[in-house]
Design a protein around this motif. Structure first.
Motif, PDB file in Angstrom:
ATOM      1  N   ASN A 175       0.801  -1.223   0.000  1.00  0.00           N
ATOM      2  CA  ASN A 175       0.000   0.000   0.000  1.00  0.00           C
ATOM      3  C   ASN A 175       0.835   1.275   0.000  1.00  0.00           C
ATOM      4  N   MET A 176       2.160   1.147  -0.158  1.00  0.00           N
ATOM      5  CA  MET A 176       3.044   2.312  -0.062  1.00  0.00           C
ATOM      6  C   MET A 176       3.770   2.577  -1.380  1.00  0.00           C
ATOM      7  N   LEU A 177       3.800   3.841  -1.787  1.00  0.00           N
ATOM      8  CA  LEU A 177       4.505   4.293  -2.988  1.00  0.00           C
ATOM      9  C   LEU A 177       5.442   5.419  -2.582  1.00  0.00           C
ATOM     10  N   ALA A 178       6.665   5.394  -3.091  1.00  0.00           N
ATOM     11  CA  ALA A 178       7.629   6.461  -2.785  1.00  0.00           C
ATOM     12  C   ALA A 178       8.342   6.868  -4.059  1.00  0.00           C
ATOM     13  N   THR A 179       8.397   8.185  -4.314  1.00  0.00           N
ATOM     14  CA  THR A 179       9.088   8.711  -5.497  1.00  0.00           C
ATOM     15  C   THR A 179      10.041   9.824  -5.080  1.00  0.00           C
ATOM     16  N   SER A 180      11.238   9.829  -5.697  1.00  0.00           N
ATOM     17  CA  SER A 180      12.218  10.886  -5.434  1.00  0.00           C
ATOM     18  C   SER A 180      11.807  12.209  -6.060  1.00  0.00           C
ATOM     19  N   PHE A 181      11.006  12.126  -7.086  1.00  0.00           N
ATOM     20  CA  PHE A 181      10.696  13.284  -7.930  1.00  0.00           C
ATOM     21  C   PHE A 181       9.315  13.857  -7.601  1.00  0.00           C
ATOM     22  N   HIS A 182       8.947  14.915  -8.313  1.00  0.00           N
ATOM     23  CA  HIS A 182       7.754  15.713  -8.015  1.00  0.00           C
ATOM     24  C   HIS A 182       6.764  15.707  -9.189  1.00  0.00           C
ATOM     25  N   PRO A 183       5.896  14.694  -9.312  1.00  0.00           N
ATOM     26  CA  PRO A 183       4.894  14.718 -10.389  1.00  0.00           C
ATOM     27  C   PRO A 183       3.926  15.891 -10.270  1.00  0.00           C
ATOM     28  N   GLU A 184       3.747  16.414  -9.065  1.00  0.00           N
ATOM     29  CA  GLU A 184       2.809  17.527  -8.870  1.00  0.00           C
ATOM     30  C   GLU A 184       3.317  18.822  -9.503  1.00  0.00           C
ATOM     31  N   LEU A 185       4.600  18.877  -9.863  1.00  0.00           N
ATOM     32  CA  LEU A 185       5.157  20.090 -10.475  1.00  0.00           C
ATOM     33  C   LEU A 185       5.196  20.015 -11.993  1.00  0.00           C
ATOM     34  N   THR A 186       4.549  18.995 -12.567  1.00  0.00           N
ATOM     35  CA  THR A 186       4.462  18.859 -14.018  1.00  0.00           C
ATOM     36  C   THR A 186       2.995  18.905 -14.438  1.00  0.00           C
ATOM     37  N   GLU A 187       2.756  18.862 -15.739  1.00  0.00           N
ATOM     38  CA  GLU A 187       1.384  18.833 -16.253  1.00  0.00           C
ATOM     39  C   GLU A 187       0.832  17.409 -16.311  1.00  0.00           C
ATOM     40  N   ASP A 188       1.671  16.439 -16.014  1.00  0.00           N
ATOM     41  CA  ASP A 188       1.304  15.029 -16.157  1.00  0.00           C
ATOM     42  C   ASP A 188       0.537  14.532 -14.928  1.00  0.00           C
ATOM     43  N   LEU A 189      -0.544  13.783 -15.170  1.00  0.00           N
ATOM     44  CA  LEU A 189      -1.378  13.258 -14.093  1.00  0.00           C
ATOM     45  C   LEU A 189      -1.172  11.766 -13.845  1.00  0.00           C
ATOM     46  N   SER A 190      -0.217  11.160 -14.538  1.00  0.00           N
ATOM     47  CA  SER A 190      -0.105   9.702 -14.534  1.00  0.00           C
ATOM     48  C   SER A 190       0.073   9.124 -13.137  1.00  0.00           C
ATOM     49  N   PHE A 191       0.965   9.710 -12.345  1.00  0.00           N
ATOM     50  CA  PHE A 191       1.215   9.155 -11.018  1.00  0.00           C
ATOM     51  C   PHE A 191       0.029   9.367 -10.087  1.00  0.00           C
ATOM     52  N   HIS A 192      -0.632  10.507 -10.198  1.00  0.00           N
ATOM     53  CA  HIS A 192      -1.811  10.752  -9.360  1.00  0.00           C
ATOM     54  C   HIS A 192      -2.934   9.785  -9.722  1.00  0.00           C
ATOM     55  N   ARG A 193      -3.102   9.524 -11.018  1.00  0.00           N
ATOM     56  CA  ARG A 193      -4.114   8.539 -11.437  1.00  0.00           C
ATOM     57  C   ARG A 193      -3.742   7.145 -10.943  1.00  0.00           C
ATOM     58  N   TYR A 194      -2.484   6.792 -11.056  1.00  0.00           N
ATOM     59  CA  TYR A 194      -2.012   5.485 -10.585  1.00  0.00           C
ATOM     60  C   TYR A 194      -2.322   5.321  -9.100  1.00  0.00           C
ATOM     61  N   PHE A 195      -2.017   6.344  -8.324  1.00  0.00           N
ATOM     62  CA  PHE A 195      -2.249   6.271  -6.887  1.00  0.00           C
ATOM     63  C   PHE A 195      -3.732   6.085  -6.579  1.00  0.00           C
ATOM     64  N   VAL A 196      -4.568   6.861  -7.240  1.00  0.00           N
ATOM     65  CA  VAL A 196      -6.005   6.776  -6.975  1.00  0.00           C
ATOM     66  C   VAL A 196      -6.585   5.462  -7.498  1.00  0.00           C
ATOM     67  N   GLU A 197      -6.324   5.181  -8.760  1.00  0.00           N
ATOM     68  CA  GLU A 197      -7.001   4.071  -9.419  1.00  0.00           C
ATOM     69  C   GLU A 197      -6.443   2.707  -9.045  1.00  0.00           C
ATOM     70  N   ARG A 198      -5.129   2.595  -8.999  1.00  0.00           N
ATOM     71  CA  ARG A 198      -4.525   1.301  -8.742  1.00  0.00           C
ATOM     72  C   ARG A 198      -4.374   1.033  -7.247  1.00  0.00           C
ATOM     73  N   MET A 199      -3.936   2.033  -6.498  1.00  0.00           N
ATOM     74  CA  MET A 199      -3.609   1.789  -5.094  1.00  0.00           C
ATOM     75  C   MET A 199      -4.790   1.985  -4.165  1.00  0.00           C
ATOM     76  N   ILE A 200      -5.641   2.977  -4.440  1.00  0.00           N
ATOM     77  CA  ILE A 200      -6.801   3.209  -3.557  1.00  0.00           C
ATOM     78  C   ILE A 200      -8.002   2.389  -4.012  1.00  0.00           C
ATOM     79  N   LEU A 201      -8.312   2.461  -5.306  1.00  0.00           N
ATOM     80  CA  LEU A 201      -9.492   1.753  -5.811  1.00  0.00           C
ATOM     81  C   LEU A 201      -9.196   0.307  -6.195  1.00  0.00           C
ATOM     82  N   GLY A 202      -7.913  -0.051  -6.244  1.00  0.00           N
ATOM     83  CA  GLY A 202      -7.542  -1.442  -6.481  1.00  0.00           C
ATOM     84  C   GLY A 202      -7.772  -1.948  -7.887  1.00  0.00           C
ATOM     85  N   LYS A 203      -7.703  -1.031  -8.873  1.00  0.00           N
ATOM     86  CA  LYS A 203      -7.896  -1.440 -10.275  1.00  0.00           C
ATOM     87  C   LYS A 203      -6.582  -1.899 -10.879  1.00  0.00           C
ATOM     88  N   GLU A 204      -6.076  -3.012 -10.384  1.00  0.00           N
ATOM     89  CA  GLU A 204      -4.803  -3.535 -10.870  1.00  0.00           C
ATOM     90  C   GLU A 204      -4.958  -4.105 -12.285  1.00  0.00           C
TER      91      GLU A 204
END
Length: 204
Positions: A175-204
Motif C-alpha cells: 500500500n506504499m509508494l515512494a518517489t524521489s521526484f515531483h509529479p505535482e510540479l508537471t502537467e502530467d497526471l499519470s502518477f496521481h491517477r495510478y495512486f487513486v485508481e490502482r492503489m486506492i481503488l484497487g484497479k490492478e
C-alpha cells in the motif's frame, strides 16, 4: 487508465498531509481526477476521513517534527501499517523509509527502503528528465528532481518501479509508494491517477 464518468459514481477522499511542503500542487492535481475529493490533512479527525494520503515534498526534518507537534506521527503510522494507501514524494519518501543513510533514526519507518537525503546535491543540482515507467504509463513521463533523495537499498516486499542513471527513484511496497521526484510540479497526471485508481481503488 481513467475513472470513467458514470462508471465510478462513488467519491473517493484523498488527503494531502498539509503541514509543510508542496500541498497546494498535489491538491490541484487530485482535483483534476473525476470522483476524487481532495482534502488537506492536519488533524487526526481529517486523517480518519481519507481513503489514501499523499506526503508531499518539502523539508523532511521539519515535516517529521511537525507530525509530532500535530500529534499525527503515531496515528498516521498506525493507519499506514493497517493498509492505508500512502504516497510519499521527495521528502515524503524520506519520511516513509525505515532507514535514512548516515542518520540514527527515521520518521514513520514503515517502508523497507534505505534512502540517501539530498543525494543529488543542493538546489543548484536540481534537474528534469523524461522516462518511460511501464507500470505507470506506456509514454514518457516528465520527472522533476529538486534536492532529491534516492533509494540505496530495498528489501522485503519493496520493489523498484523506476531508476534514473542507475539510481532507484521510485519504489512500491504493497500500500506504499515512494518517489524521489515531483509529479505535482508537471502537467502530467499519470502518477496521481495510478495512486487513486490502482492503489486506492484497487484497479490492478
Amino acid at each position: 487508465m481513467q475513472i470513467e464518468d458514470g462508471k465510478e459514481n462513488s467519491m473517493v477522499t484523498v488527503g494531502v498531509l498539509g503541514i509543510q511542503g508542496a500541498v497546494k500542487e498535489h491538491l490541484e492535481k487530485l482535483r483534476l481526477i473525476p470522483n476524487v475529493e481532495a482534502i488537506t490533512v492536519k488533524t487526526h479527525q481529517e486523517l480518519n476521513k481519507v481513503q489514501g494520503i499523499i506526503i508531499p515534498g518539502g523539508e523532511s526534518t521539519a515535516i517529521g517534527k511537525l507530525l509530532k507537534e500535530f500529534s499525527l506521527m503515531e496515528p498516521l503510522k498506525q493507519r499506514i501499517e493497517q493498509g492505508l494507501p500512502v504516497w510519499g514524494t521527495c521528502a515524503g519518501m524520506i519520511l516513509l523509509a525505515k532507514e535514512i543513510c548516515k542518520e540514527p533514526t527515521g520518521h514513520l519507518e514503515v517502508m523497507n527502503i534505505a534512502v540517501k537525503r539530498n543525494a543529488y546535491g543542493s538546489q543548484l543540482n536540481s534537474f528534469s528528465t523524461t522516462k518511460i515507467i511501464e507500470e505507470i504509463l506506456e509514454n514518457p513521463i516528465p520527472l522533476v528532481f529538486i534536492r532529491a533523495p534516492y533509494v540505496e537499498r530495498f528489501w522485503g516486499e519493496a520493489r523498484v518501479i523506476a531508476e534514473v542513471e542507475g539510481n532507484i527513484v521510485a519504489c512500491r511496497e504493497n500500500n506504499m509508494l515512494a518517489t524521489s521526484f515531483h509529479p505535482e510540479l508537471t502537467e502530467d497526471l499519470s502518477f496521481h491517477r495510478y495512486f487513486v485508481e490502482r492503489m486506492i481503488l484497487g484497479k490492478e
